[in-house]
Write an enzyme that holds these catalytic residues in place. Structure first.
Site, short mmCIF file in Angstrom:
data_model
loop_
_atom_site.label_atom_id
_atom_site.label_comp_id
_atom_site.label_asym_id
_atom_site.label_seq_id
_atom_site.Cartn_x
_atom_site.Cartn_y
_atom_site.Cartn_z
N HIS A 34 0.85 -1.20 0.00
CA HIS A 34 0.00 0.00 0.00
C HIS A 34 0.88 1.25 0.00
CE1 HIS A 34 -4.10 -1.65 1.51
NE2 HIS A 34 -3.54 -2.44 0.63
N TYR A 162 -9.06 5.76 7.46
CA TYR A 162 -9.15 6.16 8.87
C TYR A 162 -10.15 7.31 8.95
CZ TYR A 162 -4.84 3.53 9.91
OH TYR A 162 -3.89 2.55 10.08
N PRO A 254 -3.91 0.60 19.06
CA PRO A 254 -3.78 0.02 17.72
C PRO A 254 -3.68 1.05 16.59
CG PRO A 254 -6.02 -0.24 18.55
CD PRO A 254 -5.20 0.26 19.69
N LYS A 258 1.36 -0.14 15.07
CA LYS A 258 2.78 -0.19 15.39
C LYS A 258 3.21 -1.41 16.21
CE LYS A 258 4.31 3.24 13.27
NZ LYS A 258 4.74 2.76 11.98
N TYR A 346 4.29 6.57 10.04
CA TYR A 346 3.44 5.42 9.70
C TYR A 346 4.26 4.33 9.00
CZ TYR A 346 -0.91 2.99 8.50
OH TYR A 346 -1.92 2.06 8.40
C1 DHB Z 1 -5.37 -2.57 11.38
C2 DHB Z 1 -5.24 -2.15 12.66
C3 DHB Z 1 -4.74 -0.92 12.90
O1 DHB Z 1 -4.56 -0.50 14.14
C4 DHB Z 1 -4.37 -0.06 11.89
O2 DHB Z 1 -3.91 1.17 12.20
C5 DHB Z 1 -4.48 -0.49 10.62
C6 DHB Z 1 -4.98 -1.75 10.36
C7 DHB Z 1 -5.92 -3.91 11.10
O3 DHB Z 1 -6.27 -4.63 12.03
O4 DHB Z 1 -6.03 -4.27 9.94
#
Ligand code: DHB
Length: 357
Positions: A34, A162, A254, A258, A346
Site C-alpha cells: 500500500h 481512517y 492500535p 505499530k 506510519y
Molecule cells: C489494522 C489495525 C490498525 O490499528 C491499523 O492502524 C491499521 C490496520 C488492522 O487490524 O487491519
C-alpha cells in the site's frame, strides 16, 4: 496464538528483517503493498501519499500469517520449540547462568541459559518475574475501545480508510483482496454481545461518507471482538541477562498499527546484540539494547498516541477539542511537512533498529 486477531500492516524495515531471516516468501507472494492511506474527517477526504512523502509504502499482511511463517520456519530448522509449557518460571537472571523452569506433561524441566529473551506478551511471566521497583511503568489507558469485525468480502477501498466522525472513529482495513477488517470506536465498557452484525454494519456506514457506505460489502462476521486502547512502557528493557521484547515491555494503542513493528524492532536489535556477543565477544550491543530499543518505542508511542488523539472522540469531548482536531486535519491537508511527518512515522522511517539504522 494463531487464533488471535491483530493488525496487519508491516513497515518496510519489518519486511526487510523478515527477508533477512529468510521467512518472507509467502509475504511477498500474498502481501499487498500500500502506497498510502485515506483520512476522512466528517466525510471530507484526504489521501496521504506515503511513497511520495516518505519514499516507502507498507505491506498489508496479517500478523497471524507472520506468526505462521515463523513457526513453520522454526519447525523446518529442526530447532526445538516447546508449546504449552505449564508453570514457567525464570531464575537467576541477575547472575551469569539464568534458568527457565517449566512443567510439561506433568514432568519438571529446567533449561540452563546464557540469556533469556522475554517475548511472552503483556501478561507473560517475564516482566512479572522482575523484582518490584526494578522496572518503572508508564501508562495511559484511553477511555474507549475498538470493536472489530472480520468478514469474507473484498475491502471497500484499495487503501485503508481512517475516519474521524461525530459518532466516533472508524477504520476500514483488510487482510487480503477478499477478506476485510473493520473497526468502530466504542465506549470502554461496551459488551460485544450487544453488537449484532447488523448493528455493527449500520454504525460503520453512518461513520463513512455516503458513497463509501453504499459500496461497503457486508456479510456474517468471521470474528468480532473489542480491544481496549492502552499505551504502556516498562523501563528498562534489560535486567541482567533477561531482555524484555515486544508486548512484554510495551503496548501501543492500535491506531497506526505499530505493535508488531515495534516487536520486530526489539528482536532485530536483540539479535544483532547477541551476534556481537558471541561473534566478537563484545558486550556493547547488549549494554545498549535497552536504550536503543526504548528510543524507538517512545517514537512509536508518540505517534500512536497522536494518531489516536487526532481521530477519536473521547467521552465528554467539547467543541474546543473537536475544532482542534479539525484544525489538525486541515493542517495535514495544507502542510506537506505535516503530511510527511505522518507518512514517515506510519511507514517506519525511524527504522527497524539493526536493519535500517
Ligand atoms: C489494522 C489495525 C490498525 O490499528 C491499523 O492502524 C491499521 C490496520 C488492522 O487490524 O487491519
Amino acid at each position: 496464538m494463531l487464533g488471535r486477531v491483530r493488525a496487519g500492516v508491516l513497515e518496510h524495515g519489518t519486511v526487510e528483517l523478515l527477508d533477512r531471516a529468510g521467512v518472507a516468501g509467502r509475504l511477498h507472494a500474498e502481501g499487498l503493498v500500500h502506497d498510502g492511506i485515506e483520512l476522512r474527517f466528517d466525510g471530507e477526504r484526504h489521501r496521504i501519499d506515503f511513497r511520495a512523502l516518505a519514499g516507502h509504502g507498507v505491506t498489508v499482511y496479517g500478523q497471524t500469517e507472520v506468526t505462521r511463517d515463523l513457526m513453520d520456519a522454526r519447525a523446518a530448522s529442526g530447532a526445538i520449540t516447546i508449546y504449552e509449557a505449564q508453570a514457567v518460571s525464570l531464575h537467576d537472571f541477575d547472575r551469569a547462568s539464568p534458568k527457565v523452569r517449566y512443567v510439561k506433561d506433568g514432568i519438571d524441566h529446567e533449561i540452563a541459559c546464557d540469556f533469556i529473551a522475554g517475548c511472552d506478551g503483556f501478561h507473560g511471566v517475564s516482566r512479572a518475574s522482575v523484582p518490584a521497583g526494578a522496572v518503572q511503568a508508564f501508562e495511559r489507558v484511553h477511555p474507549f475501545g475498538w470493536l472489530g469485525l472480520m468478514v469474507e468480502q473484498p475491502p471497500v477501498s484499495d487503501e485503508l480508510i481512517y475516519a474521524s466522525h461525530e459518532r466516533g472513529f472508524a477504520l476500514c482495513s483488510m487482510r487480503s483482496r477478499h477478506r476485510s477488517r473493520y473497526y468502530v470506536q466504542v465506549p470502554s465498557d461496551e459488551r460485544v454481545e450487544d453488537w449484532s452484525d447488523a448493528r455493527f454494519w449500520d454504525e460503520l456506514r453512518r461513520r463513512l461518507d455516503e458513497e463509501t457506505a453504499e459500496r461497503l460489502l457486508t456479510g456474517p462476521a468471521l470474528e468480532k471482538s473489542i480491544a481496549p486502547l492502552r499505551s504502556f512502557v516498562a523501563e528498562p528493557m534489560r535486567l541482567g541477562r533477561l531482555f524484555l521484547a515486544g508486548d512484554a515491555a510495551h503496548i501501543v494503542p492500535p491506531t497506526g498499527a505499530k505493535g508488531l513493528n515495534l516487536a520486530m524492532g526489539d528482536v532485530g536489535l536483540l539479535c544483532a546484540a547477541l551476534a556481537e556477543f558471541y561473534g566478537e565477544k563484545s558486550q556493547a550491543g547488549i549494554d545498549a539494547y535497552s536504550a536503543r530499543a526504548l528510543a524507538r518505542v517512545w517514537a512509536a508511542e508518540r505517534f500512536s498516541w497522536w494518531m489516536t488523539s487526532l481521530l477519536h472522540r473521547p467521552p465528554g469531548m467539547d467543541g474546543f477539542a473537536r475544532r482542534i482536531q479539525r484544525a489538525e486535519f486541515d493542517h495535514l491537508r495544507s502542510s506537506q511537512a505535516a503530511a510527511r511527518s505522518l507518512a514517515e512515522s506510519y511507514t517506519g522511517a525511524f527504522g527497524v533498529a539493526g536493519v535500517t539504522g
